[in-house]
Scaffold this active site. Structure first.
Site, PDB file in Angstrom:
ATOM      1  N   GLU A  69      40.938  42.309  42.831  1.00  0.00           N
ATOM      2  CA  GLU A  69      41.650  41.850  42.058  1.00  0.00           C
ATOM      3  C   GLU A  69      43.024  41.534  42.788  1.00  0.00           C
ATOM      4  O   GLU A  69      43.904  40.226  42.559  1.00  0.00           O
ATOM      5  CB  GLU A  69      42.129  42.582  40.901  1.00  0.00           C
ATOM      6  CG  GLU A  69      43.072  42.149  39.780  1.00  0.00           C
ATOM      7  CD  GLU A  69      43.639  43.057  38.577  1.00  0.00           C
ATOM      8  OE1 GLU A  69      43.547  44.140  38.890  1.00  0.00           O
ATOM      9  OE2 GLU A  69      43.649  42.566  37.527  1.00  0.00           O
ATOM     10  N   CYS A 111      42.339  44.208  30.791  1.00  0.00           N
ATOM     11  CA  CYS A 111      42.857  44.997  31.810  1.00  0.00           C
ATOM     12  C   CYS A 111      41.865  45.276  32.754  1.00  0.00           C
ATOM     13  O   CYS A 111      42.051  45.966  33.843  1.00  0.00           O
ATOM     14  CB  CYS A 111      43.538  46.162  31.338  1.00  0.00           C
ATOM     15  SG  CYS A 111      42.918  46.747  29.688  1.00  0.00           S
ATOM     16  N   CYS A 153      37.135  53.530  32.947  1.00  0.00           N
ATOM     17  CA  CYS A 153      37.451  54.006  34.244  1.00  0.00           C
ATOM     18  C   CYS A 153      37.283  55.157  34.711  1.00  0.00           C
ATOM     19  O   CYS A 153      37.124  55.632  35.787  1.00  0.00           O
ATOM     20  CB  CYS A 153      39.038  53.666  34.439  1.00  0.00           C
ATOM     21  SG  CYS A 153      39.523  51.939  33.843  1.00  0.00           S
ATOM     22  N   LYS A 186      39.615  46.371  41.444  1.00  0.00           N
ATOM     23  CA  LYS A 186      41.123  46.285  41.734  1.00  0.00           C
ATOM     24  C   LYS A 186      41.333  45.936  42.977  1.00  0.00           C
ATOM     25  O   LYS A 186      42.130  45.156  43.213  1.00  0.00           O
ATOM     26  CB  LYS A 186      41.730  47.531  41.476  1.00  0.00           C
ATOM     27  CG  LYS A 186      41.346  48.012  39.828  1.00  0.00           C
ATOM     28  CD  LYS A 186      42.583  47.620  39.088  1.00  0.00           C
ATOM     29  CE  LYS A 186      42.158  47.780  37.631  1.00  0.00           C
ATOM     30  NZ  LYS A 186      41.813  49.141  37.108  1.00  0.00           N
ATOM     31  N   GLU A 200      50.208  42.726  25.328  1.00  0.00           N
ATOM     32  CA  GLU A 200      49.018  42.422  24.842  1.00  0.00           C
ATOM     33  C   GLU A 200      49.144  42.544  23.417  1.00  0.00           C
ATOM     34  O   GLU A 200      48.629  41.842  22.459  1.00  0.00           O
ATOM     35  CB  GLU A 200      47.847  43.443  25.358  1.00  0.00           C
ATOM     36  CG  GLU A 200      46.482  42.650  25.282  1.00  0.00           C
ATOM     37  CD  GLU A 200      45.479  43.498  26.401  1.00  0.00           C
ATOM     38  OE1 GLU A 200      45.125  43.098  27.358  1.00  0.00           O
ATOM     39  OE2 GLU A 200      45.293  44.696  25.980  1.00  0.00           O
ATOM     40  N   GLU A 236      50.879  39.685  21.794  1.00  0.00           N
ATOM     41  CA  GLU A 236      50.020  38.553  21.801  1.00  0.00           C
ATOM     42  C   GLU A 236      49.007  38.551  20.724  1.00  0.00           C
ATOM     43  O   GLU A 236      48.903  37.593  20.065  1.00  0.00           O
ATOM     44  CB  GLU A 236      49.437  38.461  23.190  1.00  0.00           C
ATOM     45  CG  GLU A 236      48.616  36.954  23.366  1.00  0.00           C
ATOM     46  CD  GLU A 236      47.623  37.232  24.628  1.00  0.00           C
ATOM     47  OE1 GLU A 236      47.871  38.263  25.583  1.00  0.00           O
ATOM     48  OE2 GLU A 236      46.872  36.291  24.924  1.00  0.00           O
ATOM     49  N   GLU A 243      46.455  34.159  42.827  1.00  0.00           N
ATOM     50  CA  GLU A 243      47.510  33.769  41.802  1.00  0.00           C
ATOM     51  C   GLU A 243      48.343  35.144  41.662  1.00  0.00           C
ATOM     52  O   GLU A 243      49.067  35.059  40.854  1.00  0.00           O
ATOM     53  CB  GLU A 243      46.851  33.632  40.353  1.00  0.00           C
ATOM     54  CG  GLU A 243      45.920  34.596  39.713  1.00  0.00           C
ATOM     55  CD  GLU A 243      44.492  34.360  40.289  1.00  0.00           C
ATOM     56  OE1 GLU A 243      44.112  33.885  41.514  1.00  0.00           O
ATOM     57  OE2 GLU A 243      43.578  34.927  39.502  1.00  0.00           O
ATOM     58  N   SER A 282      42.987  38.197  26.206  1.00  0.00           N
ATOM     59  CA  SER A 282      44.418  38.064  26.389  1.00  0.00           C
ATOM     60  C   SER A 282      44.774  37.621  27.853  1.00  0.00           C
ATOM     61  O   SER A 282      43.987  37.482  28.617  1.00  0.00           O
ATOM     62  CB  SER A 282      44.827  39.494  26.266  1.00  0.00           C
ATOM     63  OG  SER A 282      46.169  39.706  27.067  1.00  0.00           O
TER      64      SER A 282
END
Ligand code: SF4
Ligand code: SF4
Ligand code: SF4
Ligand code: FES
Ligand code: FES
Lengths: 161, 598
Positions: free
Chosen positions: B377, B315, B519, B374, B289, B292, B382, B335
């Site tokens: 996720e 994230c 978190c 999560k 990141e 990037e 993908e 990102s």
């Protein structure tokens, strides 16, 4: 989760958009918007609520919250022959409940629903001012009085040609 | 003393004369004087801009002299010379009636409820010594709803509407709303659909505040146990930064206890073959990141009009879901770096599996997360290779604690141990991913040094820390001012996104986390029941854990340096791009004209 595709007729989209515009897209006008849209289109299916939510920039869950709160709003199209059974006091004591039950049984639908062929829809309402004829039901504008459960089949047959 | 303050008023509460500030509720006045009035619908996370007080449940009623009706303490403000009684027979009877009415429309299956032992309704029943329920009535029934993250059992809903407040006011998602009226009233998605069909982000904040068992996480402990007992599987575990500063609470340790070492020992005792750390892949995230960001900045400073600035972090999977649903026109701003959870899974099932000669199908990757998003996720297509997910099961801090209890492990008495190598080596930069501002601070520590080629004059960027909803700071990259924005809570994220859409954003980089405080207060953490001191203690612990580590910059992590040398080549290079980056989808509802519909 794929994108949900919401399909609506162009004329309905136009009607809904113009009503939302008329109320200046104000979330506070939601009830009025719903009222007018139902007046124009007849009912408020999920797609219509999605579009109203989009236009007023509010969550669709809030729109549904309002629609489900007021019994006036309906998500079902009215049948070609809307049936309403009076559940006012006079009618109630004279057996309106058994009339309503019989309509449900014969038409195989619940209160607030429409037959799959779109012919009949069934609702109940409060006193329609014809207490002398209790128990009373209306089909469209026509009033049927002094009903007993046996009459229900016959009446429906009148509209079943 | 002796002075009379205009803003203070005198009241009498349970025969004690006390002074309180004007505007104080009876509930607060009582609490400040160690009188613990029961509450249920009321919910507040002080200092986090989160409050729910519909004043609807009436469990908190008190007697106020001169008033005919009992007053709900949570919404009634003290007035001068008010005389309040919080425990008269009349009050206690009224509360008992409220409770019994609630219980009469509530399934009595505490023994098998996911909330058992941690339920506010159950606690009230205990406190009131309920032995039978005197009201019998019909019980409402609703369909059960399972999504990849959340289980909804609305038969247990008590209509406190805390979840609705979190979803609408704090997150501005609006997946949930009160619907119907009277007996069938409940909180639900539109059209009583399943949560998966809504714009729910799976942040889990509704679950975090639900006082009862109506909302809970999808439980994967059974699947994890099965994998651990399957001799053909190599089971690898990763633990997120925020877990280590909260899991101790489940075992009676003080909030803010750093239990990293005990946790690693417990995981080994549970039978995990490799005990690794998501902090490791957090360091990896910074490499990707951060690079990037620098690549985009370089183009931006060279006058490239097409490059997207600001870069937003990616994230937090609830945040990803949020922009996919609500800002589909801006999918190229965040990102492309995967979250640390997914980077770990991708590396475990390629780099590490190849190193150890383990077949992909024979490896099971478990993640321990503070998070419910999560779970969703790791189920995204993908993130699978031929149907095999990079991360097989994501369990919460709470689920790990229940596994540890199940296995007869006395957590607090465990000796400390270290994570395994190489996917367990990490830096302080990885730890601070656990709280709001931490990801961007970690990125700054690395990006500064890569960009300037010089050692950064400091490591602690206090200006990026804090718990205010939106924060900003300008960091001097040796003459180049970099504007940084930070938001937690999706309503705050929405504000920053709207600024970008209007072309008004002054930021170069923005960090977003969905949960309050990041978190550390994720939907899978031990429950705080509205005590924000617990969240602050975890917050402190995160920065303490960072300070305790010998290496505090991601690019100095020896295992990460080794990984690039041996396997990946360069950050944002071809192999990294393939394994560590992702793309986003437009999940917004689309309207199209149906020409066939009559
Ligand atoms: S998980 Fe988050 S977005 Fe989904 S319903 Fe709960 S609060 Fe709303
Ligand atoms: S689901 Fe839980 S938080 Fe939401 S209204 Fe019901 S009891 Fe309250
Ligand atoms: S802030 Fe953290 S815990 Fe909350 S949804 Fe995002 S990643 Fe999960
Ligand atoms: S009660 Fe039915 S018409 Fe009056
Ligand atoms: S806690 Fe006060 S009314 Fe519910």
């Amino acid at each position: 989760m794929a994108k949900v595709k919401i399909k609506l007729r162009q004329e309905h989209i136009d009607i809904i958009k113009s009503i939302c515009k008329k109320f200046d897209y104000k979330p506070g006008e939601l009830i009025n918007v719903l009222h007018q849209v139902q007046g124009e289109i007849g009912y408020l299916p999920a797609e219509v609520q999605e579009l109203i939510a989009e236009e007023l920039k509010i969550p669709v869950s809030k729109v549904f919250g309002v629609v489900s709160f007021y019994s006036f709003f309906t998500m079902q199209p009215k049948g070609k022959h809307p049936i309403s059974v009076c559940m006012g006091t006079a009618c109630y004591v004279r057996g309106a409940e058994s009339i309503l039950d019989e309509f449900q049984r014969v038409l195989k639908i619940g209160v607030g629903e429409t037959t799959p062929d779109g012919k009949f829809s069934l609702t109940s309402l409060r006193c329609i001012g014809a207490c002398g004829l209790a128990p009373v039901a209306m089909i469209g504008d026509k009033v049927y009085g002094r009903l007993c459960p046996d009459d229900v089949k016959k009446i429906i047959a009148e509209y079943n040609d | 003393m002796g002075e009379t303050n205009m803003d203070m008023i005198k009241i009498t509460i349970d025969n004690k004369v006390v002074e309180v500030a004007k505007g104080t509720t009876i509930l607060k006045a009582a609490k400040d004087n160690n009188i613990n009035i029961p509450t249920l619908c009321y919910f507040e996370l002080a200092g986090m801009d989160i409050v729910n007080k519909p004043g609807s449940c009436r469990i908190c009623v008190v007697e106020v002299e001169g008033r005919r009706n009992l007053a709900p303490a949570c919404i009634t403000e003290c007035t001068p010379d008010m005389v309040i009684k919080t425990n008269t027979t009349r009050v206690l009877n009224a509360r008992r009636t409220v409770l019994e009415l609630l219980l009469s429309d509530h399934p009595s299956d505490c023994l098998v409820c996911p909330k058992s032992g941690d339920c506010e309704l159950q606690n009230l029943a205990i406190r009131f010594g309920i032995r039978e329920i005197n009201y019998v009535g019909e019980q409402s029934t609703y369909k059960q709803d399972d999504s990849p993250s959340i289980h909804r059992d609305m038969n247990k809903c008590i209509m406190c509407r805390r979840c609705e407040m979190m979803c609408n006011e704090f997150q501005t998602v609006g997946a949930l709303s009160a619907i119907n009226r009277g007996f069938t009233a409940v909180v639900s998605p539109a059209f009583e659909e399943d949560l998966t069909l809504t714009s729910c982000t799976f942040c889990g904040q509704c679950v975090a505040v639900c006082p009862v068992g109506a909302l809970s996480e999808i439980n994967h402990t059974g699947k994890v146990l099965r994998a651990l007992n399957d001799p053909t599987k190599t089971v690898v575990v990763q633990t997120a930064p925020a877990v280590r500063v909260a899991i101790g609470e489940e075992f009676g340790m003080a909030p803010g206890t750093i239990a990293t070492g005990q946790m690693a020992t417990a995981l080994r005792k549970l039978g995990f073959d490799y005990v690794f750390d998501t902090d490791w892949s957090a360091d990896l995230t910074i490499m990707e990141e951060g690079t990037e960001l620098l690549n985009r900045l370089k183009k931006f400073l060279a006058g490239d009009k097409d490059v997207k600035i600001p870069l937003m972090t990616s994230c937090c999977p609830a945040w990803v879901n949020f922009f996919e649903h609500n800002f589909p026109d801006m999918l190229d701003i965040p990102s492309t770096a995967k979250s640390p959870q997914q980077m770990f899974g991708a590396m475990a099932k390629s780099y590490f599996a190849e190193k150890k000669n383990i077949k992909r199908e024979d490896m099971v990757v478990v993640s321990v997360m503070p998070c419910l998003a999560k779970k969703y996720e790791c189920s995204r297509d993908e993130f699978k290779v031929n149907g095999n997910p990079d991360v097989d099961y994501s369990i919460t801090t709470r689920e790990l604690a229940s596994l540890i209890k199940l296995a007869n492990i006395d957590f607090a008495a465990l000796p400390e141990s270290k994570f395994d190598d190489p996917l367990g080596e990490s830096t302080g930069a990885g730890v601070i991913f656990g709280t709001t501002g931490g990801v961007i601070e970690a990125a700054v520590r690395t990006a500064y040094e890569i960009h300037t080629g010089k050692k950064c004059p400091k490591i602690d960027f206090e200006e990026l820390r804090g718990l205010e909803g939106i924060r900003s700071a300008t960091i001097d990259f040796d003459g180049l001012p970099i504007n940084i924005g930070i938001a937690h809570g999706l309503k705050n994220a929405r504000k920053l996104l709207e600024e970008i859409r209007e072309g008004k954003s002054k930021f170069h980089a923005i960090e977003i986390m969905a949960c309050p405080g990041g978190c550390i207060d994720g939907g899978g953490q031990p429950r705080h029941h509205g005590n924000s001191e617990i969240i602050k203690a975890r917050w402190n612990a995160i920065y303490e854990a960072d300070k305790n580590l010998p290496i505090r910059k991601s690019h100095e992590n020896p295992s990460i340096i080794q990984l690039y040398k041996e396997y990946l080549g360069e950050p944002c290079g071809e192999k990294s791009h393939h394994l560590l980056h992702t793309h986003y989808f437009n999940k917004h509802n689309v309207f199209e004209v149906d020409l066939n519909k009559k």
